[in-house]
Design an enzyme around this catalytic site. Structure first.
Site, mmCIF file in Angstrom:
data_model
loop_
_atom_site.group_PDB
_atom_site.id
_atom_site.type_symbol
_atom_site.label_atom_id
_atom_site.label_comp_id
_atom_site.label_asym_id
_atom_site.label_seq_id
_atom_site.Cartn_x
_atom_site.Cartn_y
_atom_site.Cartn_z
ATOM 1 N N LEU A 23 -6.201 5.069 8.721
ATOM 2 C CA LEU A 23 -7.333 6.744 8.563
ATOM 3 C C LEU A 23 -7.477 6.720 9.642
ATOM 4 C CD1 LEU A 23 -9.536 4.166 5.624
ATOM 5 C CD2 LEU A 23 -7.250 5.535 5.383
ATOM 6 N N GLU A 24 -7.616 6.505 11.105
ATOM 7 C CA GLU A 24 -7.708 7.079 11.837
ATOM 8 C C GLU A 24 -6.970 8.101 12.500
ATOM 9 O OE1 GLU A 24 -7.645 3.775 11.746
ATOM 10 O OE2 GLU A 24 -9.080 2.907 13.644
ATOM 11 N N LYS A 63 -11.340 4.582 1.700
ATOM 12 C CA LYS A 63 -10.675 3.700 0.863
ATOM 13 C C LYS A 63 -11.280 3.082 0.146
ATOM 14 C CE LYS A 63 -6.272 2.363 2.520
ATOM 15 N NZ LYS A 63 -5.319 1.455 3.264
ATOM 16 N N GLU A 102 1.174 -0.830 -0.285
ATOM 17 C CA GLU A 102 -0.142 -0.285 -0.345
ATOM 18 C C GLU A 102 0.513 1.160 -0.072
ATOM 19 O OE1 GLU A 102 -4.481 -0.764 2.733
ATOM 20 O OE2 GLU A 102 -1.836 -1.938 3.548
ATOM 21 N N TYR A 104 -14.030 28.344 1.789
ATOM 22 C CA TYR A 104 -13.732 26.295 1.483
ATOM 23 C C TYR A 104 -12.649 25.837 0.893
ATOM 24 C CZ TYR A 104 -18.342 28.304 0.283
ATOM 25 O OH TYR A 104 -20.067 28.645 0.674
#
Length: 119
Positions: free
Chosen positions: A71-72, A98, A21, A53
């Site tokens: 991801l955390e 993901k 990955e 934005y």
């Protein structure tokens, strides 16, 4: 308290616990929701009186470019930067997905959702 949402911010990143990955990367999407008092901007019509934005998108893209195993971790960094850099924001919610994760099954995506509030 008003809400701003940025939906489906697409990135290519190298997050994940597996070595492959880190090497090959994969596609991700990020959804961001912030809460802020935007009453002044509804009257003034001035960018200085709202949450930009462009700034929100830049934070997401920059943090997604920094590799994390989890991801955390990347979600926490996104929320922290928003709260640190944009004092008008009172609450953040980020969903990092993901796409087609390598988990040994036919799974469209896996999503981590993390919320933070200003103390």
């Amino acid at each position: 308290m008003e809400t701003i949402k940025l939906k489906n911010i697409r990135t290519f990143s190298n997050h994940g616990c597996l070595l492959e990955e880190a090497k090959i990367g994969s596609d991700y999407t990020v959804d961001l929701t912030i809460k802020a008092n935007l009453q002044q901007s509804t009257q003034s019509d001035k960018l200085a009186d709202t949450v930009d934005y462009v700034h929100l998108n830049r934070i997401v893209v920059e943090e997604m470019a920094i590799r994390s195993e989890l991801l955390e971790h990347v979600a926490k960094r996104i929320n922290k930067r928003i709260l640190d850099e944009l004092p008008m924001v009172q609450k953040t919610k980020v969903a990092v997905s993901k796409i087609n994760p390598p988990i040994g099954g036919d799974v469209e995506s896996v999503t981590l959702i993390l919320e933070e509030s200003r103390n």
